[in-house]
Design a protein around this motif. Structure first.
Motif, PDB file in Angstrom:
ATOM      1  N   ARG A   1      11.105  29.436  19.575  1.00  0.00           N
ATOM      2  CA  ARG A   1      10.017  28.578  19.991  1.00  0.00           C
ATOM      3  C   ARG A   1       9.005  28.386  18.872  1.00  0.00           C
ATOM      4  N   VAL A   2       8.933  29.353  17.960  1.00  0.00           N
ATOM      5  CA  VAL A   2       7.896  29.310  16.936  1.00  0.00           C
ATOM      6  C   VAL A   2       8.390  28.657  15.651  1.00  0.00           C
ATOM      7  N   LEU A   3       9.587  29.025  15.249  1.00  0.00           N
ATOM      8  CA  LEU A   3      10.092  28.479  13.980  1.00  0.00           C
ATOM      9  C   LEU A   3      10.363  26.991  14.120  1.00  0.00           C
ATOM     10  N   ARG A   4      10.131  26.292  13.020  1.00  0.00           N
ATOM     11  CA  ARG A   4      10.357  24.853  13.036  1.00  0.00           C
ATOM     12  C   ARG A   4      11.448  24.499  12.044  1.00  0.00           C
ATOM     13  N   VAL A   5      12.016  23.329  12.280  1.00  0.00           N
ATOM     14  CA  VAL A   5      13.148  22.897  11.479  1.00  0.00           C
ATOM     15  C   VAL A   5      12.820  22.941   9.995  1.00  0.00           C
ATOM     16  N   ARG A   6      11.597  22.562   9.653  1.00  0.00           N
ATOM     17  CA  ARG A   6      11.257  22.453   8.230  1.00  0.00           C
ATOM     18  C   ARG A   6      11.405  23.778   7.486  1.00  0.00           C
ATOM     19  N   SER A   7      11.265  24.899   8.211  1.00  0.00           N
ATOM     20  CA  SER A   7      11.302  26.179   7.523  1.00  0.00           C
ATOM     21  C   SER A   7      12.719  26.609   7.162  1.00  0.00           C
ATOM     22  N   ILE A   8      13.727  26.041   7.830  1.00  0.00           N
ATOM     23  CA  ILE A   8      15.078  26.552   7.593  1.00  0.00           C
ATOM     24  C   ILE A   8      16.062  25.483   7.133  1.00  0.00           C
ATOM     25  N   MET A   9      15.585  24.235   7.002  1.00  0.00           N
ATOM     26  CA  MET A   9      16.514  23.168   6.607  1.00  0.00           C
ATOM     27  C   MET A   9      16.853  23.284   5.115  1.00  0.00           C
ATOM     28  N   THR A  10      17.911  22.618   4.738  1.00  0.00           N
ATOM     29  CA  THR A  10      18.219  22.497   3.316  1.00  0.00           C
ATOM     30  C   THR A  10      17.678  21.147   2.860  1.00  0.00           C
ATOM     31  N   PRO A  11      16.778  21.111   1.926  1.00  0.00           N
ATOM     32  CA  PRO A  11      16.205  19.827   1.521  1.00  0.00           C
ATOM     33  C   PRO A  11      17.262  18.945   0.865  1.00  0.00           C
ATOM     34  N   LEU A  12      17.094  17.643   1.020  1.00  0.00           N
ATOM     35  CA  LEU A  12      18.059  16.712   0.448  1.00  0.00           C
ATOM     36  C   LEU A  12      17.983  16.670  -1.075  1.00  0.00           C
ATOM     37  N   ASN A  13      16.755  16.626  -1.570  1.00  0.00           N
ATOM     38  CA  ASN A  13      16.545  16.536  -3.013  1.00  0.00           C
ATOM     39  C   ASN A  13      17.408  15.444  -3.662  1.00  0.00           C
ATOM     40  N   GLY A  14      17.437  14.283  -3.036  1.00  0.00           N
ATOM     41  CA  GLY A  14      18.180  13.158  -3.595  1.00  0.00           C
ATOM     42  C   GLY A  14      19.677  13.215  -3.329  1.00  0.00           C
ATOM     43  N   GLY A  15      20.176  14.317  -2.737  1.00  0.00           N
ATOM     44  CA  GLY A  15      21.606  14.434  -2.450  1.00  0.00           C
ATOM     45  C   GLY A  15      22.023  13.467  -1.344  1.00  0.00           C
ATOM     46  N   ASP A  16      23.329  13.442  -1.033  1.00  0.00           N
ATOM     47  CA  ASP A  16      23.820  12.525  -0.010  1.00  0.00           C
ATOM     48  C   ASP A  16      23.690  13.126   1.370  1.00  0.00           C
ATOM     49  N   LEU A  17      23.596  12.253   2.334  1.00  0.00           N
ATOM     50  CA  LEU A  17      23.607  12.703   3.715  1.00  0.00           C
ATOM     51  C   LEU A  17      25.030  13.090   4.091  1.00  0.00           C
ATOM     52  N   PRO A  18      25.214  14.175   4.840  1.00  0.00           N
ATOM     53  CA  PRO A  18      26.565  14.523   5.288  1.00  0.00           C
ATOM     54  C   PRO A  18      27.066  13.494   6.293  1.00  0.00           C
ATOM     55  N   ASP A  19      28.401  13.244   6.334  1.00  0.00           N
ATOM     56  CA  ASP A  19      28.918  12.235   7.259  1.00  0.00           C
ATOM     57  C   ASP A  19      29.126  12.808   8.646  1.00  0.00           C
ATOM     58  N   ASP A  20      29.296  14.159   8.690  1.00  0.00           N
ATOM     59  CA  ASP A  20      29.636  14.734   9.995  1.00  0.00           C
ATOM     60  C   ASP A  20      28.408  15.130  10.828  1.00  0.00           C
ATOM     61  N   ALA A  21      27.197  14.666  10.442  1.00  0.00           N
ATOM     62  CA  ALA A  21      25.993  15.043  11.191  1.00  0.00           C
ATOM     63  C   ALA A  21      26.065  14.530  12.616  1.00  0.00           C
ATOM     64  N   GLN A  22      25.601  15.404  13.555  1.00  0.00           N
ATOM     65  CA  GLN A  22      25.681  15.042  14.965  1.00  0.00           C
ATOM     66  C   GLN A  22      24.501  14.174  15.403  1.00  0.00           C
ATOM     67  N   GLY A  23      23.540  13.980  14.523  1.00  0.00           N
ATOM     68  CA  GLY A  23      22.367  13.197  14.923  1.00  0.00           C
ATOM     69  C   GLY A  23      21.180  13.558  14.055  1.00  0.00           C
ATOM     70  N   GLU A  24      19.979  13.163  14.510  1.00  0.00           N
ATOM     71  CA  GLU A  24      18.779  13.419  13.718  1.00  0.00           C
ATOM     72  C   GLU A  24      17.828  14.329  14.477  1.00  0.00           C
ATOM     73  N   VAL A  25      17.150  15.208  13.724  1.00  0.00           N
ATOM     74  CA  VAL A  25      16.056  15.993  14.321  1.00  0.00           C
ATOM     75  C   VAL A  25      14.821  15.791  13.459  1.00  0.00           C
TER      76      VAL A  25
END
Ligand SMILES: Nc1ncnc2c1ncn2[C@@H]1O[C@H](COP(=O)(O)OP(=O)(O)OP(=O)(O)O)[C@@H](O)[C@H]1O
Ligand SMILES: [Mg+2]
Lengths: 343, 353
Positions: free
Chosen positions: B274-298
């Protein structure tokens, strides 16, 4: 042969003692009586306590107790004139105020006085029942022809209690702000509170003329001012520390804090002090009739002096009625203050 | 998080006792709090405190009872004088202030909210709320107008002429907050402001504070001994223990990287999802490509709980993380699950099951 000869002989003070012997020093009654039995051995269980008188028997250089009493008296008489010179003008306004109040209370006709008293009670208590009660009590006193005396007593109490508050509250505030001031004042308050009321009168009688109102005025004020001082000090010291801290954190000045926070929050305690002060003034005003305070006390005194049982008892009843009235009214005023600030 | 430094505390020490200066030497020489008390009879209130509080941030100071939180916050407006160290507000040395200047600071720059409300029982709610202005000499008509406005704002419209004892605890604290807001000062100091309230009211008050803050952007220093409250409110979290700072950082960061067993123990008990947010554990894109198998957006500020609910518990999923619609990173559910496990399991929890 006196019991304590051995003491002075043992200390080698015999010569010093005898050098002071005048031979024809005035003899106390006890001395003369003891003379008869002189020479007889005193049984051990009558061995006297080494009091001034007992020591004096053995050594004339030691003063007798009555000399000490005399010295106190002489001392007081010596400073009396200076004291009077200072105190007399300072306290003169008290005489004027008391005279004026007595004059007003006596001069006002009863049909003016009743509505005024009712208005005062209403302002203080906002209670119609109490107005009824107070009116009934005063009317009863008037009915048995004690109205004039009761009004004199009331006048004195009003003046004295008012002055007690006028001086007592600032003293209490000063005490609450400084621990040193508190330490210095408390012994004086203790003394004022424990001295039997009659004892106040003794030095006052010597200082002022018995016919002056300020004599009893001072006695009453000294006796009755204690509770209002104590409870003001206590009340301010008991003010919630958190609230004081909040006041500080908003940048209140000492003055804003005193008048905006401390005194309002201490008000219930101060009012309790005023209630006690009024009751003690009433107690003292009766005693003060010994030194010419007018009012119901005079009748009580007459009852005692002339063994007029009825006069004494009825005036006593009058005092009780006044006491109840004053107590109820001040308590009701206190309750009203309390109700507005339950925490 | 980019604001300028509003309040700075530098190497602050506070020692209670009859000769704090002498005791200070011992403390700087390495004597601990317990030893100082046993051997020298002095209480170590604070030691070597260095904190910077940024404008428009909520800085939460957290610690167990007796850790020195109240002592610390009272140094900011000098209700307590430090034994040594500096306190700066807007770059000015508060400790150099004379009486007059200090009073102005207290009247105009800071306002305080108290655990026990500290309302004046003999004044109405509106008069109480206006106290902070009245102290400055504002006329009653004017300060009452402001007081009414803020009372309305904290949800007490209609109670202006009541007395404090006629209100519930939660309502009284709303008056306390309105009083602080009425002063219009940029800094708000809140010493366990919600600790005396029951949990439901407490949540309400936290929401109220966050809502007000969204609009007012005050610099808030908030004290609490409750971790959930701290995590909910804090932009920055300072953890105190025995008078020293154990760790200070963004709360998410402290949660994921506690630097002390004391904190690990603290944080092991809470509901991390409940406390942790997505921003703390995501992997930043840093200009990389979006994965094709993503299930959606958060969204970057979604909690892990939200994300778990969306994934239906499937740990093979991954999501594109967006900030205001633009992709900024990738979230692997496996990382999310790892983040849910504290490095040290709660002892209390272990005993329970
Ligand atoms: N006036 C004082 N004299 C002596 N010691 C004090 C004083 N004020 C605080 N202390 C000590 O300083 C330490 C920190 O106290 P403080 O009140 O700041 O703790 P706190 O973190 O606010 O605790 P709580 O959560 O109980 O409010 C405690 O050990 C306390 O005993
Ligand atoms: Mg505290």
């Amino acid at each position: 042969m006196a019991t304590y000869d051995f003491l002075f002989d043992g200390l080698g003070l015999r010569d010093w003692c005898d050098a002071g012997k005048t031979g024809d020093a005035p003899q106390s009654m006890a001395n003369l009586l003891a003379k008869g039995g002189a020479g007889k051995d005193t049984p051990w269980w009558e061995f006297p306590f080494p009091s001034l008188d007992a020591l004096n028997e053995a050594c004339a250089r030691i003063v007798q107790s009555r000399d000490m009493t005399k010295a106190v008296e002489d001392g007081f008489l010596a400073i009396k004139d200076v004291l009077r010179f200072v105190l007399d003008p300072m306290t003169q306004p008290l005489s004027w105020i008391l005279d004026f109040a007595l004059l007003v209370f006596e001069a006002a006709p009863w049909w003016v006085m009743f509505p005024i008293l009712m208005a005062v009670v209403y302002l203080a208590t906002k209670s119609v029942r109490l107005i009824g009660f107070v009116t009934a009590c005063i009317a009863f006193l008037a009915f048995i022809d004690h109205y004039g005396f009761a009004m004199q007593t009331l006048a004195i109490i009003f003046v004295c209690a008012f002055l007690c508050v006028l001086f007592g509250v600032p003293i209490g505030i000063a005490m609450s702000r400084s621990d040193r001031m508190q330490r210095m004042t408390i012994p004086v308050l203790d003394m004022l509170q424990t001295l039997p009321p009659f004892v106040y009168l003794i030095p006052l009688i010597f200082l002022f003329s018995v016919t002056e109102p300020k004599l009893y005025g001072i006695a009453i004020i000294l006796y009755a001012i204690v509770p209002v001082i104590r409870l003001t000090d206590l009340g301010i010291r008991l003010v919630d520390r958190d609230v004081i801290e909040a006041a500080d954190s908003f940048g209140m000045t000492d003055r804003q804090k005193l008048f905006g926070v401390q005194i309002p929050l201490a008000l219930p305690n101060i009012m309790a002090g005023v209630n006690q002060t009024i009751m003690m003034s009433l107690a003292m005003v009766v005693i003060a009739s010994l030194v010419s305070a007018p009012g119901l006390g005079v009748l009580v005194l007459r009852g005692i002096r002339n063994l007029e049982l009825g006069v004494g008892l009825i005036s006593g009843l009058g005092i009780v009625l006044l006491a109840i009235v004053l107590d109820r009214v001040t308590k009701a005023a206190l309750d009203r203050v309390n109700a507005a600030r339950k925490v | 998080m980019t604001g300028t430094v509003k309040i700075a505390i530098r190497s602050l020490y506070k020692i209670f006792g009859h000769d704090p200066q002498a005791a200070l030497k011992h403390v700087q020489g390495g004597v601990s709090k317990t030893d100082l008390l046993e051997q020298y009879g002095h209480v170590l209130g604070l030691q070597d405190i260095n904190v910077e509080m940024r404008e428009s941030d909520i800085t939460v100071i957290m610690g167990l009872s007796g850790s020195g939180k109240s002592t610390l916050i009272r140094h900011l407006n000098r209700l307590i004088e430090p034994t040594s160290g500096q306190v700066e507000v807007d770059g000015e040395d508060v400790l150099a202030y004379g009486e007059q200047r200090l009073r102005t600071l207290r009247r105009e720059s800071m306002s305080m909210v108290f655990q026990k409300f500290a309302l004046l029982p003999h004044r109405t709610v509106a008069e109480n709320a206006g106290t902070t202005l009245q102290v400055r000499g504002v006329r009653q008509r004017d300060y009452l107008k402001d007081a009414w406005k803020w009372l309305e704002r904290v949800g007490l419209g209609g109670y202006e002429n009541h007395y404090p004892h006629q209100l519930s605890g939660g309502m009284q604290q709303r008056v306390g907050i309105a009083r602080a807001l009425t002063s219009n000062s940029p800094i708000m100091l809140m010493d366990e402001a919600f600790s005396a309230l029951d949990p439901l009211i407490r949540t309400d008050m936290q929401d109220l504070l966050l809502e007000l803050q969204k609009e007012l952007h005050k610099t808030i220093v908030f004290i609490t001994h409750d971790l959930d409250e701290a995590l909910k409110l804090a932009d920055r979290l300072v953890i105190l223990k025995d008078g020293y700072i154990v760790q200070q950082d963004e709360p998410q960061h402290i949660l994921l990287n506690p630097n002390d067993p004391y904190i690990e123990d603290f944080v092991s008990d809470i509901n991390r999802a409940r406390v942790l947010r997505v921003r703390s554990i995501m992997t930043p894109l840093n200009g990389g490509d979006l994965p094709d198998d993503a299930q959606g957006e958060v969204d970057i500020n979604d909690t892990l709980e939200d994300t778990i609910a969306r994934s239906g518990g499937d740990t093979s999923h991954s999501y594109v993380v967006t900030r205001e619609g633009t992709p900024v990173g990738v979230l692997e559910m496996t990382n999310l699950v790892k983040a849910l496990v504290p490095r040290v399991a709660s002892e209390a929890g272990a005993r329970k099951y």
